[in-house]
Scaffold this active site. Structure first.
Site, PDB file in Angstrom:
ATOM      1  N   HIS A 194       1.248  12.668  19.430  1.00 21.57           N
ATOM      2  CA  HIS A 194       1.779  13.722  20.309  1.00 21.57           C
ATOM      3  C   HIS A 194       1.454  13.394  21.760  1.00 21.57           C
ATOM      4  O   HIS A 194       0.293  13.233  22.109  1.00 21.57           O
ATOM      5  CB  HIS A 194       1.165  15.085  19.962  1.00 21.57           C
ATOM      6  CG  HIS A 194       1.561  15.564  18.608  1.00 21.57           C
ATOM      7  ND1 HIS A 194       0.813  16.442  17.888  1.00 21.57           N
ATOM      8  CD2 HIS A 194       2.653  15.291  17.841  1.00 21.57           C
ATOM      9  CE1 HIS A 194       1.415  16.700  16.730  1.00 21.57           C
ATOM     10  NE2 HIS A 194       2.529  16.002  16.681  1.00 21.57           N
TER      11      HIS A 194
ATOM     12  N   SER B  96      -2.932  13.319  16.823  1.00 22.24           N
ATOM     13  CA  SER B  96      -2.705  14.118  18.027  1.00 22.24           C
ATOM     14  C   SER B  96      -3.949  14.034  18.907  1.00 22.24           C
ATOM     15  O   SER B  96      -4.341  12.933  19.295  1.00 22.24           O
ATOM     16  CB  SER B  96      -2.351  15.549  17.615  1.00 22.24           C
ATOM     17  OG  SER B  96      -1.920  16.298  18.719  1.00 22.24           O
TER      18      SER B  96
ATOM     19  N   ASP C 128       1.052  19.944  12.520  1.00 23.79           N
ATOM     20  CA  ASP C 128       2.064  18.912  12.265  1.00 23.79           C
ATOM     21  C   ASP C 128       1.472  17.865  11.319  1.00 23.79           C
ATOM     22  O   ASP C 128       0.291  17.538  11.418  1.00 23.79           O
ATOM     23  CB  ASP C 128       2.477  18.265  13.598  1.00 23.79           C
ATOM     24  CG  ASP C 128       3.742  17.423  13.468  1.00 23.79           C
ATOM     25  OD1 ASP C 128       4.467  17.581  12.468  1.00 23.79           O
ATOM     26  OD2 ASP C 128       3.998  16.628  14.386  1.00 23.79           O
TER      27      ASP C 128
END
Lengths: 192, 281
Positions: free
Chosen positions: A41, A14, A134
């Site tokens: 992401h 991310s 996540d």
């Protein structure tokens, strides 16, 4: 049609993803035997440039994953923005616009869990830098399926939360630097 | 629709197959040709929700407790949409498809997999703005009757309206979205006149047939949940439903590239995933 690949690598990243992936993907050898699936992401309304940017810098092929496309060795597949990327039991990619997970679509957990199901022990899961939880559940699923798990050493990550959460959920995962992860991946898949 | 490629090595997978067989035989909803990775993910959530240890236990509840299947169906059908989702798609319909549609004295539009009706309302608004509404019949179909009831009602949460408004503007909207709904008690109710030319009905791309001759079929983010065979069947239905030179719109990451019927269509607006049925097929 070619046979499904024997194994796969899944990577999630991310905040700070681009720099971290830059230390890994360009070092994959041209004949890397397995497909590499990557979730980063990215905002849903943005066209992702990841595939284009890395295609120019990698020895392996790099593309955005397409629905029901057979996964091939020596290729990096990025999840497209605003879609989850999953692996089907027959080794094809598939996309989904189900609800975001951890506010993210694509979600690392969704990729890792489906890949763990499809590849079992022949899967390597890697969680890199990020400011999000996540990937933690997903990495655990990779481990529970008999796969190999790595996490970027939190003290070397641009954002520490994602690696820390992953290590907390999956204590068996090995914490390594990006360079160590890249070196390990070069040994993956034996002489295939 | 078979899934022979799933190796029956894991007990979990065997139980999953049996559950899907049971659902198909008893409730006539056939998910066996769906993308298994996604079905499995959703059923594993359902397993937790219904406090079942295994798919076999879930199967027992599905078969013997009448309330369980309707709730399970909500897990199995993906319902994520917006008004004017992917504004570029609607802009391309407005700018590129509408000029062709104007040449027809009457029009039929089919939104396949319409969920709670967001896309049907979007098209009804667009057709009204373009002066085509009065000559058009809209069909919104889905397998989920609960979603169809929501579509009939045309009521959406008020908090979704800013996104819908922005999408409508980016889709080249010629009016203000607020002309089409009234807000009350945290909800936006869309003008019932928008659906007076719409038929919402229960229709399955797995098992049902073509029901009319369409100028435009829009089926977005539905095919990604199907395996290759089922994708072929669905696109075959669209091909048969469309008039010559009729239009097919898919989701932004869907294409006809791997489809059996790809030769029967030409790319009409590549980036917006609009296809045109060839004149000779």
């Amino acid at each position: 049609m070619t046979a499904p690949p024997a194994g796969a690598v899944v990577i999630g990243a991310s905040a700070g993803a681009f720099d971290a992936l830059s230390a890994i993907l360009p070092r994959l050898p041209h004949k890397f035997p397995w497909p590499v699936l990557v979730v980063v992401h990215i905002p849903p309304d943005k066209k992702s440039l990841m595939a284009e940017l890395f295609a120019a810098r990698c020895q392996v092929a790099v593309k955005e994953a397409e629905d029901k496309e057979p996964l091939c060795g020596g290729t990096v597949y990025f999840a497209p923005p605003d879609y989850h990327l999953l692996v089907e039991p027959d080794g094809r990619a598939s996309l989904s616009s189900e609800e975001p997970v951890h506010f993210s679509r694509p979600s690392i957990d969704v990729l890792f869990e489906s890949a763990a199901d499809a590849f079992g022990p022949a899967l390597v899961g890697v969680v890199l830098t990020g400011a999000n939880a996540d990937g933690a559940h997903g990495l655990r699923a990779v481990h529970d399926g008999g796969g190999t798990t790595f996490v970027q050493r939190p003290d070397t990550a641009q954002a520490t939360m994602m690696p820390q959460e992953a290590l907390a959920a999956c204590p068996a995962a090995r914490a390594m630097t990006l360079q160590e992860i890249a070196a390990y991946l070069n040994t993956v898949g034996g002489d295939a | 629709m078979t899934d022979d490629h799933i190796p029956p090595t894991k007990v979990d997978d065997v139980e999953l197959r049996l559950l899907l067989d049971a659902i198909a035989q008893v409730y006539h909803y056939d998910f066996r040709g769906y993308s298994m990775a996604s079905v499995k993910r959703r059923l594993s959530h359902a397993k937790e929700r219904f406090a079942c240890r295994s798919y076999s236990q879930l199967q027992d509840r599905v078969l013997h407790e009448p309330d369980v299947f309707p709730a399970l169906l909500a897990f199995l059908t993906v319902q994520v949409s917006e008004l004017f989702r992917d504004p570029a798609y609607f802009r391309a319909i407005r700018e590129k498809v509408v000029p062709h549609l104007r040449t027809y004295p009457s029009l039929k539009v089919w939104v396949a997999g319409c969920s709670a009706g967001e896309e049907v309302y979007s098209l009804a608004i667009l057709f009204r703005e373009e002066g085509l509404e009065d000559r058009t019949l809209f069909y919104g179909t889905d397998i989920n009757t609960e979603a169809l009831r929501k579509a009939e009602a045309g009521v959406y949460e008020l908090e979704r309206i800013p996104l819908f408004t922005e999408n409508h503007r980016r889709a080249g909207g010629k009016s203000s979205l607020s002309d089409y709904y009234t807000a009350a008690y945290g909800a936006a109710r869309f003008d019932p006149s928008l659906r007076k030319r719409t038929v919402f009905s229960d229709h399955s791309l797995v098992s049902d047939q073509v029901f009319g001759e369409m100028q435009l079929v829009s089926c977005r983010n539905v095919l990604i949940y199907f395996d290759r065979n089922l994708q072929d069947r669905a696109v075959g239905l669209f091909k048969d439903a469309l008039v010559r030179k009729g239009f097919l719109g898919l989701g932004s990451k869907e294409s006809l590239r791997f489809n059996k019927h790809s030769e029967d269509f030409s790319e009409f607006a590549r980036d917006e995933k609009l296809y045109q049925k060839r004149g000779d097929s």
